[in-house]
Design a protein around this motif. Sequence first.
Motif, PDB file in Angstrom:
ATOM      1  N   UNK A   1      98.754  40.824  97.348  1.00  0.00           N
ATOM      2  CA  UNK A   1      98.092  39.376  97.587  1.00  0.00           C
ATOM      3  C   UNK A   1      98.162  38.553  96.400  1.00  0.00           C
ATOM      4  N   UNK A   2      99.303  37.949  96.215  1.00  0.00           N
ATOM      5  CA  UNK A   2      99.670  36.982  95.111  1.00  0.00           C
ATOM      6  C   UNK A   2      98.441  36.119  94.567  1.00  0.00           C
ATOM      7  N   UNK A   3      97.721  35.508  95.767  1.00  0.00           N
ATOM      8  CA  UNK A   3      96.645  34.711  95.538  1.00  0.00           C
ATOM      9  C   UNK A   3      95.188  35.469  95.326  1.00  0.00           C
ATOM     10  N   UNK A   4      95.116  36.619  95.278  1.00  0.00           N
ATOM     11  CA  UNK A   4      94.126  37.401  95.016  1.00  0.00           C
ATOM     12  C   UNK A   4      92.981  36.931  96.124  1.00  0.00           C
ATOM     13  N   UNK A   5      93.170  36.826  97.345  1.00  0.00           N
ATOM     14  CA  UNK A   5      92.333  36.273  98.194  1.00  0.00           C
ATOM     15  C   UNK A   5      91.613  37.281  99.065  1.00  0.00           C
ATOM     16  N   UNK A   6      92.334  38.490  98.992  1.00  0.00           N
ATOM     17  CA  UNK A   6      91.805  39.513 100.025  1.00  0.00           C
ATOM     18  C   UNK A   6      90.970  40.579  99.018  1.00  0.00           C
ATOM     19  N   UNK A   7      89.659  40.852  99.568  1.00  0.00           N
ATOM     20  CA  UNK A   7      88.621  41.911  98.977  1.00  0.00           C
ATOM     21  C   UNK A   7      88.556  43.052  99.812  1.00  0.00           C
ATOM     22  N   UNK A   8      88.393  44.214  99.416  1.00  0.00           N
ATOM     23  CA  UNK A   8      87.907  45.284 100.313  1.00  0.00           C
ATOM     24  C   UNK A   8      86.462  44.864 100.351  1.00  0.00           C
ATOM     25  N   UNK A   9      85.944  45.338 101.616  1.00  0.00           N
ATOM     26  CA  UNK A   9      84.417  45.279 102.033  1.00  0.00           C
ATOM     27  C   UNK A   9      84.129  46.474 102.855  1.00  0.00           C
ATOM     28  N   UNK A  10      82.863  46.876 102.512  1.00  0.00           N
ATOM     29  CA  UNK A  10      82.441  47.932 103.418  1.00  0.00           C
ATOM     30  C   UNK A  10      82.010  47.753 104.577  1.00  0.00           C
ATOM     31  N   UNK A  11      82.271  48.370 105.770  1.00  0.00           N
ATOM     32  CA  UNK A  11      81.662  47.966 107.175  1.00  0.00           C
ATOM     33  C   UNK A  11      80.503  48.894 107.219  1.00  0.00           C
ATOM     34  N   UNK A  12      79.699  48.885 108.496  1.00  0.00           N
ATOM     35  CA  UNK A  12      78.570  49.415 108.605  1.00  0.00           C
ATOM     36  C   UNK A  12      78.764  51.023 108.479  1.00  0.00           C
ATOM     37  N   UNK A  13      79.845  51.234 108.801  1.00  0.00           N
ATOM     38  CA  UNK A  13      80.142  52.999 108.988  1.00  0.00           C
ATOM     39  C   UNK A  13      80.529  53.326 107.519  1.00  0.00           C
ATOM     40  N   UNK A  14      80.600  52.419 106.666  1.00  0.00           N
ATOM     41  CA  UNK A  14      80.769  52.847 105.343  1.00  0.00           C
ATOM     42  C   UNK A  14      82.173  53.018 104.758  1.00  0.00           C
TER      43      UNK A  14
END
Length: 402
Positions: free
Chosen positions: A20-33
Motif C-alpha cells: 500500500x503506497x498510502x500505508x493505510x493498511x495495518x495488521x491487526x490480530x483477531x480473537x483467534x490470535x
Amino acid sequence: MIRISDKAKCCGCLSCVNACPAQCIVPRRDREGFNYPVANPDLCIGCGKCEKVCPVLNPLQPVKPVEAYAARTTAVSTVGGQRSGDRSDGSSSGGIFPALAAKFIDDGGVVYGAAFAPDLTVEHIEVTDKEGLEKLKGSKYVQSELYSAYEEVRDHLNEGRKVLFSGTPCQTAGLKKYLGNQTEGLLTVDVACHGVPSPGLWEKYLKAFEESHQCKLKSVNFRDKTRSWRHYDVLYTKAPQEGDVKPEAIRIAAEDDIYLSLFRQDMTLRPSCYNCPARNGRSGSDITLADLWSVHKVAQHMDDDKGVSLVLVNSEQGKAHLEALAIEEICRIDPSEAVKENGGFATSMQMPPRREEFFKGVHSAKNLIKYMKDYVIRTPLHKKIYRKVRRALSKIKRRVVK
Ligand SMILES: Cc1cc2nc3c(=O)[nH]c(=O)nc-3n(C[C@H](O)[C@H](O)[C@H](O)COP(=O)(O)OP(=O)(O)OC[C@H]3O[C@@H](n4cnc5c(N)ncnc54)[C@H](O)[C@@H]3O)c2cc1C
C-alpha cells in the motif's frame, strides 16, 4: 480496497500491507490470535495495489516439480563451519535448508527465515552470517510475523544483492506477488506446510506452560530428533538459574504434547489453511522442502531415523542451487511417490468440527492447559500399543540392515 469479509480467504501473508503506497493498511490480530489486514478508508487512495498483490485473489499457477530428491547433509553445524554427525542438529528433516542458506551466505547473499525472538514469539529475520543461521534452523509451529521482510527483500534486490527467502508457501506466494517481475537475484525456498497455528494462542500457551512449570523458558525445539526423527519430542529448555551447570529441559514426546497434538490434529490452524491458496506447487518457490516420511519406501538405504529431507526442485534456478551444494547423500526419487505420506501437501486439511468452539472458549478458559487437553483427540490404547511395537520393530530392522 482490501476488505476481509471471509477470514478463510486471507492467508495472512500481508503483501497488501507492504504494497500500500498510502500505508493505510495495518495488521491487526483477531480473537483467534491471527493477523488480518485492516484498511483505513479515509486514507485509501483507491490505487487497487492491495488487491493486485493478494495471492488469494490472484492465485499463482500450479507448477509441477522438475525433480525430486531424498537428501540429507551430515548434520551441518553452521557454527564455525564445523560439521557434526549429531542427530540433534537443530534441523527438522535432513538439514537441506541450512546447507542451502550457508552456501548463499558464503556467496555474499542475505537469507530470510523464521526464528524465535527472545520472548519465544516467532518472526521473520534477516541473516547475513553463518552463526545467525542457527536461529533459522528447525520448524516453528506458529505463523511467523513478517514485519517489513518483503520491503527489505525488495530493497536488497534493488541494490543488486542476492536474497534467499524461506517461509511457508503462502508467505512465498505473497512475496512473489509483492515483487512482481522484480525477482532478479532471488531464490525462494518454501516448506511443505500443512497449516500454521495461531501466534496469539502460542503466546497464551507459553504463559500457561511457564506458570504450570513455575519457570521461565529460554528455548523451545518443536522437533527434537535426539531420540528419533520419526517419533520426535518437543524440548522446552528453562532459562538457567543461578548455580545451574546445565539449564534444565522438559522433554515431551510429540504425541503427548498438548500444543503439538492440537496442531497435528489441525485444531489450531488459520482458517485459510483448510483451503490453502498456495499448496501443491502454487507458491512459486524454486525449491520446496519437506520431511521424507516415505523414506522407508523410496530411499530405504537412507532410513536411519536421523532425518531425511524431501527436496522438490520447482525451477531450473532451484536445480542449479541444489547442484552447487554437492550433497554427498542424495538420491533422485519419483515426486508423486515421495509425497504420498505427506498428508496435506497436495490437499488441504479438513477443519475439525470443534475448531470454532475451541477458539471461542480459549479466552475464558481458567486453566488453559487443561482446556486445551480436553480438545486433544486421544489415541486409543490398541493404537498406542501397535505404534510402540512398530517402533521397536523398525529399530531392530535398522540395526539388522546396518
Ligand atoms: C508450520 C510448518 C508446517 C510444516 N508442515 C509440514 C508437513 O505437513 N509435512 C512436511 O513434510 N513438512 C512440513 N514442514 C516442513 C519440515 O518440517 C521442514 O521444515 C523441512 O523439511 C525443512 O527441513 P530442513 O531439515 O531442510 O531444514 P530446517 O532447518 O528444519 O529448516 C527450517 C526452515 O523452515 C522455515 N520455518 C520454520 N518455521 C517457520 C514458520 N513458522 N514459518 C515459516 N517458515 C518457517 C525456516 O525459515 C527455514 O527455512 C512444515 C514446516 C513448518 C514451519
